[in-house]
Design a protein around this motif. Structure first.
Motif, PDB file in Angstrom:
ATOM      1  N   SER A 153       0.850  -1.189   0.000  1.00 24.50           N
ATOM      2  CA  SER A 153       0.000   0.000   0.000  1.00 24.50           C
ATOM      3  C   SER A 153       0.883   1.235   0.000  1.00 24.50           C
ATOM      4  O   SER A 153       1.992   1.215   0.543  1.00 24.50           O
ATOM      5  N   ALA A 154       0.412   2.262  -0.620  1.00 20.89           N
ATOM      6  CA  ALA A 154       1.160   3.523  -0.691  1.00 20.89           C
ATOM      7  C   ALA A 154       0.224   4.662  -0.337  1.00 20.89           C
ATOM      8  O   ALA A 154      -0.831   4.826  -0.959  1.00 20.89           O
ATOM      9  N   THR A 155       0.589   5.407   0.680  1.00 24.36           N
ATOM     10  CA  THR A 155      -0.205   6.558   1.085  1.00 24.36           C
ATOM     11  C   THR A 155       0.388   7.805   0.449  1.00 24.36           C
ATOM     12  O   THR A 155       1.538   8.157   0.730  1.00 24.36           O
ATOM     13  N   VAL A 156      -0.366   8.424  -0.401  1.00 20.06           N
ATOM     14  CA  VAL A 156       0.083   9.648  -1.067  1.00 20.06           C
ATOM     15  C   VAL A 156      -0.790  10.792  -0.575  1.00 20.06           C
ATOM     16  O   VAL A 156      -2.007  10.774  -0.763  1.00 20.06           O
ATOM     17  N   THR A 157      -0.166  11.738   0.093  1.00 22.01           N
ATOM     18  CA  THR A 157      -0.934  12.832   0.695  1.00 22.01           C
ATOM     19  C   THR A 157      -0.750  14.126  -0.108  1.00 22.01           C
ATOM     20  O   THR A 157       0.173  14.262  -0.895  1.00 22.01           O
ATOM     21  N   ARG A 164      14.600  -4.233  -0.578  1.00 21.33           N
ATOM     22  CA  ARG A 164      14.065  -2.894  -0.261  1.00 21.33           C
ATOM     23  C   ARG A 164      13.323  -2.383  -1.488  1.00 21.33           C
ATOM     24  O   ARG A 164      13.915  -2.204  -2.546  1.00 21.33           O
ATOM     25  N   PHE A 165      12.053  -2.157  -1.329  1.00 14.40           N
ATOM     26  CA  PHE A 165      11.255  -1.595  -2.426  1.00 14.40           C
ATOM     27  C   PHE A 165      11.262  -0.077  -2.310  1.00 14.40           C
ATOM     28  O   PHE A 165      11.180   0.482  -1.208  1.00 14.40           O
ATOM     29  N   LEU A 166      11.372   0.572  -3.462  1.00 12.12           N
ATOM     30  CA  LEU A 166      11.443   2.034  -3.484  1.00 12.12           C
ATOM     31  C   LEU A 166      10.374   2.587  -4.426  1.00 12.12           C
ATOM     32  O   LEU A 166      10.207   2.101  -5.547  1.00 12.12           O
ATOM     33  N   LEU A 167       9.664   3.581  -3.960  1.00 14.14           N
ATOM     34  CA  LEU A 167       8.693   4.301  -4.794  1.00 14.14           C
ATOM     35  C   LEU A 167       9.176   5.733  -4.926  1.00 14.14           C
ATOM     36  O   LEU A 167       9.298   6.445  -3.923  1.00 14.14           O
ATOM     37  N   LYS A 168       9.471   6.135  -6.152  1.00 15.98           N
ATOM     38  CA  LYS A 168       9.965   7.492  -6.364  1.00 15.98           C
ATOM     39  C   LYS A 168       8.798   8.473  -6.269  1.00 15.98           C
ATOM     40  O   LYS A 168       7.830   8.380  -7.018  1.00 15.98           O
ATOM     41  N   ASN A 169       8.915   9.376  -5.313  1.00 12.89           N
ATOM     42  CA  ASN A 169       7.856  10.372  -5.158  1.00 12.89           C
ATOM     43  C   ASN A 169       7.893  11.357  -6.311  1.00 12.89           C
ATOM     44  O   ASN A 169       8.947  11.713  -6.804  1.00 12.89           O
ATOM     45  N   SER A 170       6.724  11.761  -6.702  1.00 14.33           N
ATOM     46  CA  SER A 170       6.627  12.669  -7.834  1.00 14.33           C
ATOM     47  C   SER A 170       5.446  13.596  -7.600  1.00 14.33           C
ATOM     48  O   SER A 170       4.459  13.215  -6.977  1.00 14.33           O
ATOM     49  N   GLN A 183      -4.931   6.425  -1.229  1.00 13.47           N
ATOM     50  CA  GLN A 183      -4.410   5.242  -0.542  1.00 13.47           C
ATOM     51  C   GLN A 183      -4.385   4.111  -1.567  1.00 13.47           C
ATOM     52  O   GLN A 183      -5.395   3.489  -1.852  1.00 13.47           O
ATOM     53  N   PHE A 184      -3.219   3.877  -2.135  1.00 14.16           N
ATOM     54  CA  PHE A 184      -3.082   2.935  -3.241  1.00 14.16           C
ATOM     55  C   PHE A 184      -2.732   1.534  -2.709  1.00 14.16           C
ATOM     56  O   PHE A 184      -1.995   1.421  -1.727  1.00 14.16           O
TER      57      PHE A 184
END
Lengths: 172, 153
Positions: free
Chosen positions: A35-39, B128-134, B141-142
């Motif tokens: 899950s990813a919380t994007v605010t 380690r999983f990384l999600l690049k913020n953009s 809430q994905f």
């Protein structure tokens, strides 16, 4: 003859059995839920914190350009898909010099989009009573160029006028 | 009668051959050739901060396999990370695996399983999983499921 066929069939079956067993892969699986919380988030940058208008003859310069014209404005915004971000400016008061006043509506700004489309184009008069919208849009990074103008007038009293104004970028 | 005797002899011989030389065991709950995959935790969470930072979360992967048994581990996302009609492509998620060279670095895919590790015998690694913020990410809430698949030839 029939007996030979039966033998061949049995041989084939036995080889198939052995072959199938030999080719089996042993598998194991595991599931992970990500899950990813994007605010909402917003960042606003203006390349200058002061805007000054030089003295000018109202007869020849009806609109005075600010010394800082061509300033860069950058808006980074992340917002909900159905709740666009907005940029506004609100003056705290009129331009004042002692008891002398130049109404804030004499000041206007023009913003040109240089990266993305977020800023409202055209001259927009400022106000001290309600925030004036200068742009808005979806999540993204936007850059623009800002020019400020003061409507000149013979009626202004001489003096050194000042006022404060606040730019606000909102990401609901 | 002679034919019947011959047929019976062959039949018993075939049964004997199959019984003596069985193929490798099929996957089952127990047995010496069993491989197991343990990934913990089973729920991982990114918390996206201000760009251009990366959000990081990690899992520990434990492969239980008999010594000298080669194996391959792949990972596949079941789709993009989804929140309502908004989506973050799975390819936005990358990973770094340790220890190398058993555990590899890579980019997640929702169309093709990606090789995450390969080795022999029991191994433990951290991914380690990384999600690049953009700035262009939509707010929300994905969620999405990943499938890790361990296979031995």
């Amino acid at each position: 003859m029939r007996f030979k066929i039966i033998i061949l069939v049995l041989l084939a079956l036995s080889l198939t059995f052995v072959g199938a067993n030999s080719a089996l892969a042993v598998d194991a699986t595991a599931n992970v839920t990500l899950s990813a919380t994007v605010t909402s988030i917003a960042e606003l940058t203006l390349s200058t914190a002061t805007v000054s208008f030089p003295n000018a003859n109202p007869g020849t310069v009806p609109n005075v350009s600010a010394t800082e014209n061509g300033a860069t404005i950058t808006a980074h915004v992340r917002t909900g898909s159905s709740t666009p971000a907005s940029l506004s400016v609100l003056a705290a008061d009129d331009l004042t010099s002692g008891s002398d006043v130049i109404p804030m509506t004499a000041v206007s700004s023009t913003t040109t989009n240089t990266s993305g489309t977020f800023f409202t184009t055209g001259a927009i008069p400022w106000s001290k009573t309600a925030p004036v919208t200068l742009g808005g849009g979806a999540s993204g990074s936007y850059t623009g160029t800002v020019n400020w103008t003061l409507a000149n007038s013979w009626s202004y009293a001489t003096g050194n006028y000042t006022a404060a104004a606040t730019y606000t970028l909102t990401a609901p | 009668m002679r034919k019947l005797r011959l047929f019976s002899s062959f039949f018993f011989a075939a049964v004997l051959v199959l019984g003596i030389f069985p193929g490798p065991a099929a996957p089952g709950p127990s047995g010496p050739s069993e491989v197991q995959l343990i990934v913990t935790p089973s729920n991982i969470k990114f918390r996206a901060g201000p760009p251009p930072s990366f959000s990081v979360c990690e899992v520990t992967i434990q492969v239980l396999a008999p010594v000298h048994t080669p194996w391959r581990l792949t990972v596949l996302a079941l789709g993009p990370l989804q929140f309502g009609r908004s989506a973050i492509p799975a390819s936005r998620v990358t990973w770094k695996g340790t220890p190398a060279p058993i555990f590899l670095d890579g980019t997640l895919s929702s169309t093709h399983p990606q090789l995450l590790a390969r080795g022999e015998g029991p191994k433990v690694g951290v991914v380690r999983f990384l999600l690049k913020n953009s700035w262009d990410l939509a707010v929300g809430q994905f969620n999405q499921k990943f499938i890790f698949n361990l296979s031995t030839p």
